[in-house]
Design a protein around this motif. Structure first.
Motif, mmCIF file in Angstrom:
data_model
loop_
_atom_site.group_PDB
_atom_site.id
_atom_site.type_symbol
_atom_site.label_atom_id
_atom_site.label_comp_id
_atom_site.label_asym_id
_atom_site.label_seq_id
_atom_site.Cartn_x
_atom_site.Cartn_y
_atom_site.Cartn_z
ATOM 1 N N SER A 106 -7.061 -4.476 -1.561
ATOM 2 C CA SER A 106 -7.748 -5.671 -2.055
ATOM 3 C C SER A 106 -7.652 -6.765 -1.007
ATOM 4 O O SER A 106 -6.674 -6.838 -0.247
ATOM 5 N N HIS A 108 -8.222 -10.972 -0.264
ATOM 6 C CA HIS A 108 -8.278 -12.282 -0.896
ATOM 7 C C HIS A 108 -8.522 -13.356 0.165
ATOM 8 O O HIS A 108 -8.035 -13.261 1.293
ATOM 9 N N ASP A 135 -2.814 -2.098 -2.548
ATOM 10 C CA ASP A 135 -2.690 -2.246 -3.994
ATOM 11 C C ASP A 135 -1.665 -1.287 -4.606
ATOM 12 O O ASP A 135 -1.104 -1.576 -5.667
ATOM 13 N N GLY A 159 -8.428 -18.168 -2.871
ATOM 14 C CA GLY A 159 -8.081 -17.477 -4.102
ATOM 15 C C GLY A 159 -9.094 -16.444 -4.532
ATOM 16 O O GLY A 159 -8.782 -15.571 -5.362
ATOM 17 N N THR A 161 -11.347 -13.109 -4.579
ATOM 18 C CA THR A 161 -11.224 -11.721 -4.149
ATOM 19 C C THR A 161 -12.582 -11.256 -3.644
ATOM 20 O O THR A 161 -13.603 -11.496 -4.298
#
Length: 232
Positions: A106, A108, A135, A159, A161
């Protein structure tokens, strides 16, 4: 356009593994930063431009010596390179969607700011900082700063994704300045900087002017190189 489920799968078998160099980086005591310990599973880094692009088009600033501007975790980023495409190309995250072991990744947004010291977007567009996480383990593996982004969507904010094909903005042509010394559309580029959370990341040494595609790896995070600006 490829589907997300097949996008940017790790090319480790084709590219080989980076040399594992265990010598420690310089002591962080002077900077007050935390020690950079053993690295995590690797993630490939790809061009931050969707579709065709060009590595170091004019051969004037190879990744082995290209200027590094930004810092993360108290360290100057590990390596940098300019990746070229004319204005209007879609800018995306450079991180692969899986680690070398196949774990999902992931990404961000951790930084959104004007890229140039003047603070004026007309001088060089946005700097967007991205953080890649394994992850399966929750491990932060590395970060990338994507600089000279134009037309950033409002939803690209700290913040958020983003996926491999989330639009971060587009390539642009900015006014000539000390921060952006470009005279024509063929000089439009994204300045990419990469850093490991631990040890040092590496770049893949393409020749100047090499054409890149979505699946052309340009580096890796999570490697254990002994210092900055090293090839994989």
């Amino acid at each position: 356009m490829r589907l997300l489920t097949t996008a940017r799968v790790t090319l480790a078998a084709a590219l080989g593994t980076c040399a594992v160099l265990l010598s420690a980086p310089p002591s962080p005591a002077a900077s007050g930063a935390q020690p950079r310990l053993a690295a995590a599973d690797t993630i490939n880094v790809y061009p931050p431009i969707q579709g065709a692009s060009t590595w170091d088009r004019f051969g004037e600033a190879p990744a082995s010596s290209h200027h590094r501007v930004f810092s993360n975790w108290g360290y100057l980023n590990d390596w940098a390179v300019d990746i070229y495409q004319n204005p209007g190309a879609t800018v995306v995250s450079p991180f692969g969607s899986k680690t070398a072991a196949g774990n999902p990744v992931s990404v961000h947004v951790v930084t959104v700011t004007p890229g140039c010291a003047t603070g004026d977007l007309a001088d060089g567009g946005w700097r967007i900082g991205l953080e890649a996480v394994d992850d399966a383990t929750g491990t932060v593996v590395g970060r990338a700063d994507v600089m000279h982004v134009d037309q950033k969507p409002a939803e690209i904010a700290v913040g958020a994704t983003v996926g491999p094909w989330t639009r971060l903005g587009q390539t642009g042509r900015f006014r000539y300045s000390s921060c952006y010394q470009v005279n024509g559309d063929t000089g439009a580029h994204i300045h990419l900087e990469v850093i490991n959370k631990t040890k040092y990341s590496c770049y893949i040494g393409h020749a100047a002017g090499t054409g890149l595609g979505d699946e052309t790896a340009v580096g890796r995070v999570g490697t254990e190189n002994s210092g900055p600006q090293q090839a994989c």
